[in-house]
Scaffold this motif. Structure first.
Motif, short mmCIF file in Angstrom:
data_model
loop_
_atom_site.label_atom_id
_atom_site.label_comp_id
_atom_site.label_asym_id
_atom_site.label_seq_id
_atom_site.Cartn_x
_atom_site.Cartn_y
_atom_site.Cartn_z
N TYR A 58 5.05 20.78 -42.89
CA TYR A 58 4.84 20.24 -42.83
C TYR A 58 3.86 19.57 -44.10
CZ TYR A 58 6.16 20.54 -37.72
OH TYR A 58 7.09 20.52 -37.22
N ALA A 59 4.41 18.04 -44.48
CA ALA A 59 3.71 17.53 -45.48
C ALA A 59 3.17 16.32 -44.76
CB ALA A 59 4.51 16.43 -46.46
N GLN A 60 1.60 15.89 -45.35
CA GLN A 60 0.96 14.71 -44.75
C GLN A 60 0.76 13.92 -45.71
OE1 GLN A 60 -3.65 14.12 -44.14
NE2 GLN A 60 -2.70 14.99 -41.94
N VAL A 61 1.72 12.38 -45.43
CA VAL A 61 2.57 11.03 -46.56
C VAL A 61 1.79 10.28 -45.60
CG1 VAL A 61 4.03 12.87 -46.99
CG2 VAL A 61 4.16 11.03 -44.63
N PRO A 66 -1.70 -1.59 -44.11
CA PRO A 66 -2.74 -0.69 -45.08
C PRO A 66 -1.88 1.07 -44.81
CG PRO A 66 -4.14 -1.08 -43.38
CD PRO A 66 -2.58 -2.32 -43.70
N PRO A 67 -2.37 1.69 -45.69
CA PRO A 67 -1.37 3.24 -44.97
C PRO A 67 -2.36 4.14 -43.29
CG PRO A 67 -3.23 3.59 -46.60
CD PRO A 67 -3.30 2.18 -46.34
N GLN A 68 -0.65 4.26 -43.51
CA GLN A 68 -1.24 4.77 -42.25
C GLN A 68 -0.31 6.14 -42.09
OE1 GLN A 68 1.15 3.04 -39.25
NE2 GLN A 68 1.45 0.83 -40.04
N THR A 69 -1.16 7.66 -41.07
CA THR A 69 -1.36 8.71 -41.64
C THR A 69 0.22 8.95 -41.19
OG1 THR A 69 -3.07 8.98 -42.62
CG2 THR A 69 -2.15 11.32 -41.92
N ASP A 108 3.82 2.40 -36.79
CA ASP A 108 3.74 1.09 -35.56
C ASP A 108 4.36 0.02 -37.24
OD1 ASP A 108 3.04 -1.46 -35.09
OD2 ASP A 108 1.58 -0.14 -33.83
N SER A 109 4.99 -0.67 -37.27
CA SER A 109 5.54 -1.24 -37.17
C SER A 109 4.81 -3.32 -38.16
CB SER A 109 6.98 -1.45 -38.38
OG SER A 109 7.20 -2.44 -36.61
N SER A 110 4.00 -3.24 -37.39
CA SER A 110 3.05 -4.43 -37.06
C SER A 110 2.37 -4.30 -36.98
CB SER A 110 3.45 -4.43 -35.23
OG SER A 110 2.03 -3.20 -34.45
N ASN A 111 1.32 -3.10 -37.87
CA ASN A 111 0.61 -2.96 -37.97
C ASN A 111 0.18 -2.65 -39.90
OD1 ASN A 111 -1.00 -2.74 -36.30
ND2 ASN A 111 -0.63 -1.21 -36.02
N SER A 112 2.33 -3.07 -40.70
CA SER A 112 1.42 -2.80 -42.31
C SER A 112 2.87 -3.98 -42.47
CB SER A 112 3.29 -1.58 -42.70
OG SER A 112 2.99 -1.91 -43.53
N PHE A 142 5.17 4.26 -49.24
CA PHE A 142 5.81 5.29 -49.19
C PHE A 142 4.56 6.22 -50.03
CE2 PHE A 142 6.79 9.95 -48.87
CZ PHE A 142 7.48 9.58 -47.26
N SER A 143 3.51 7.01 -49.65
CA SER A 143 2.52 7.84 -50.64
C SER A 143 2.18 9.00 -50.26
CB SER A 143 1.16 7.02 -50.84
OG SER A 143 0.36 8.27 -51.55
#
Length: 498
Positions: A58-61, A66-69, A108-112, A142-143
């Motif tokens: 698993y990679a954490q992205v 704001p960014p969501q982990t 959650d798309s509503s938060n981006s 995407f980060s």
């Protein structure tokens, strides 16, 4: 099925040269989750989390603004990045969760503020084990590993039988969409984050909590001897859609000189797939190996091959030797105890009825037969250092330098492709302390490992305190010396069924 817990914190890759376009991305290990019991210009580095028993890395992205982990399974066998919607059916159904596990992380798309829909209901993907996901294709920022990718097209799964999204990093020609689109590897290069579409994969051994993928570079401290290249093979239509290479031979070797050859008359096309837990070879090869090792093939029943756990205490330094690309091609040696998984008791606790066995101490075998496709999954890849060059259609292979704590990162450039690079002289000297068996408990998979040093032993020899997984390089590497991850059903999700 088990419940995923917080990912184990993992150490960062050291000494990354910022001037190079290399992206180090780490992966590490959540608590174990068993696979289902049925057939089926810089360098950027990402650390990967090793799900020891299930075989997922698993990679954490982060996604959105704001960014969501989000935690994603690293999959070289597919090409779409997709994430779980916070309202996905699996995340709200106790019945589904009892079968497939709790959702690991969601978006959650509503938060981006940078989210947009590309095509509604157009994302649909299935894997060889029958698992899959469906929903919309979207775009968002995407980060990964410190690299920021703008407007990456991804699947947003509203329906899923997989409890984590995937980071598909294969050829764009293999995306699930009816019309191909620029995938993450395309955007890495198009947005000038890496020089060419290439990355290297270092899973480390079965007990390691973390591994690393380097986008745009390789690490000479993570492999032994010479890095040799083989050509990626096109599919039957002449397209490059998977990381298929030719397996020339498969033998077993013991330190007393005994060699058993399981090679077929012709080379076997195999896919190098980090999204698959086990290794799948032609039935003709697998059956001969089963007879030699006294293994019991119950894939038509429980979906497992059973083998004596005595091989975990192998005292002959027995290895499976995979050679690629002909008699002068690279050889990867896999210790027998990397192919034997002590996870059967966990299956029993989940209700598995193990048939009568000719041995008392029952483990599962990390190699299985198949008649449709041949995959070298995590039970093979942990012993290899692999460089995937999508631009030049080549794979670089060398013996992994397990438990390495050093780094010497080289950028892979447009001009050079995979460089003529040599790694360390021999396996790192390490002393491991096992506090449990694979998949039996703590967040480290029941294991702890303590590295006591990284001194070298003479090439081709093993050090007396190197531990069970200190495998010397094959003899053809002796002169090459110079002084970073199927989780389901078929125990792999990597090969897409379209």
């Amino acid at each position: 099925m088990g419940i995923f817990s917080t990912l184990v914190a993992a150490s960062a890759v050291a000494d990354v040269v910022i001037a190079q376009r290399v992206i180090p991305v780490g992966f590490s290990k959540p608590t174990a989750r068993l696979p289902a019991l049925h057939r089926r210009g810089g360098t950027y580095s990402q650390e990967l989390n090793n799900n020891l028993t299930g075989g997922g890395y698993y990679a954490q992205v982060t996604v959105g603004t704001p960014p969501q982990t989000v935690d994603l399974i690293v999959d070289t066998g597919s090409s779409d990045v997709w994430i779980l919607d916070s309202n996905a059916n699996l995340c709200h159904s106790k019945t589904m969760q009892s079968r497939y596990g709790y959702c690991l992380s969601t978006y959650d798309s509503s938060n981006s503020s940078t989210y947009s829909v590309v095509s509604q209901d157009a994302f649909s993907i299935r894997y060889v084990d029958g698992s899959g996901a469906e929903g919309d294709y979207i775009k968002d920022n995407f980060s990964i590993g410190g690299a920021d990718i703008k407007a990456l097209q991804m699947g947003l799964a509203e329906n899923s039988t997989i409890n984590s999204g995937l980071l598909g990093i294969g050829f764009a020609a293999n995306v699930a969409a009816e019309t191909p689109y620029p995938n993450i590897m395309d955007l890495f290069q198009n947005q000038d984050l890496i020089a060419i579409q290439a990355y290297s994969l270092y899973l480390d051994d079965l007990y390691a909590a973390t591994g690393t993928i380097l986008f745009g570079g390789l690490d000479t401290e993570k492999f032994i001897g010479e890095l040799k290249t083989v050509d990626i093979q096109p599919d039957r239509y002449g397209n490059y859609s998977s990381f298929t290479v030719t397996l020339s031979s498969l033998t077993t070797t013991a330190d007393n000189g005994t060699v058993a050859n399981y090679t077929t008359r012709s080379a076997v096309p195999v896919i190098l797939d980090s999204g698959t837990t086990l290794t799948y070879v032609p039935s003709s090869i697998a059956n001969r190996i089963f007879r030699a090792f006294g293994a019991v093939d119950d894939t038509s029943g429980t979906g497992l091959v059973f083998i004596s756990c005595d091989y975990l205490d192998d005292n002959k330094n027995l290895t499976f030797d995979f050679q690629f690309g002909g008699k002068d091609g690279p050889v990867i040696r896999v210790p027998v105890d990397e192919m034997v998984l002590n996870n059967v008791q966990e299956y029993v606790e989940l209700g598995l009825d193990v048939p009568s066995m000719p041995f008392d101490n029952v483990c599962s075998f990390g190699l299985q037969p198949n008649s449709d496709y041949y995959l070298l999954g995590d039970t093979f890849l942990r012993s290899a250092y692999v460089v995937y060059d999508l631009t030049n259609k080549q794979i670089g292979l060398a013996q992994a330098n397990l438990n390495s704590t050093k780094s010497n990162i080289l950028e892979i450039t447009q001009e050079s492709g995979i460089p003529d690079a040599s790694g360390v002289a021999s396996q790192v000297t390490a002393e491991q302390t096992a506090t449990g068996l694979p998949g039996t408990g703590n967040s480290n998979g029941g294991q702890s490992a303590t590295t006591t040093g990284s001194s070298s032993t003479p090439s081709g020899q093993s050090s007396g305190n190197a531990g069970a997984r200190a495998v010397s390089a094959p003899s053809w590497e002796a002169l090459a010396v110079t002084a970073i991850t199927g989780l389901f059903g078929l125990m792999g999700v990597g090969l897409v069924v379209l």
